[in-house]
Design a protein around this motif. Structure first.
Motif, PDB file in Angstrom:
ATOM      1  N   SER A  50      -6.727  -1.932   4.349  1.00  0.00           N
ATOM      2  CA  SER A  50      -5.204  -1.905   3.904  1.00  0.00           C
ATOM      3  C   SER A  50      -5.018  -2.338   2.398  1.00  0.00           C
ATOM      4  O   SER A  50      -4.015  -2.086   1.842  1.00  0.00           O
ATOM      5  CB  SER A  50      -4.366  -2.639   4.972  1.00  0.00           C
ATOM      6  N   HIS A  51      -5.639  -3.274   2.121  1.00  0.00           N
ATOM      7  CA  HIS A  51      -5.748  -3.864   0.717  1.00  0.00           C
ATOM      8  C   HIS A  51      -5.951  -2.797  -0.251  1.00  0.00           C
ATOM      9  O   HIS A  51      -4.972  -2.691  -1.183  1.00  0.00           O
ATOM     10  CB  HIS A  51      -6.950  -5.082   0.552  1.00  0.00           C
ATOM     11  N   SER A  59      -2.805  -0.540  -0.448  1.00  0.00           N
ATOM     12  CA  SER A  59      -1.625  -1.060  -1.155  1.00  0.00           C
ATOM     13  C   SER A  59      -1.818  -0.990  -2.698  1.00  0.00           C
ATOM     14  O   SER A  59      -0.910  -0.889  -3.492  1.00  0.00           O
ATOM     15  CB  SER A  59      -1.770  -2.697  -0.757  1.00  0.00           C
TER      16      SER A  59
END
Length: 68
Positions: free
Chosen positions: A14-15, A18
């Motif tokens: 997820s990092h 984003s």
């Protein structure tokens, strides 16, 4: 970044999801961007917008998937 050069070392998952859009926009604005990614990763596809450099890791994609 006023220097125009940026090294990005995203975490798997997820990092990166984003950060990817921000990294692409910085590249579009003329910054030289290098993204350092592991050879085995999820959803970290390469693109023409920035340079991708991979580094070796000891785990396989199967081992990365096992906890899930």
């Amino acid at each position: 970044s006023h220097g125009g050069k940026l090294l990005v070392v995203p975490m798997v998952g997820s990092h990166w999801l984003s950060m990817q859009e921000v990294v692409e926009k910085l590249s579009e604005r003329g910054h030289e961007v290098v993204v350092l990614v592991p050879e085995v990763s999820w959803q970290m596809a390469t693109t023409q917008a920035y340079k991708v450099v991979t580094y070796p890791v000891s785990q396989t994609l199967e081992e990365l998937d096992n906890p899930f």
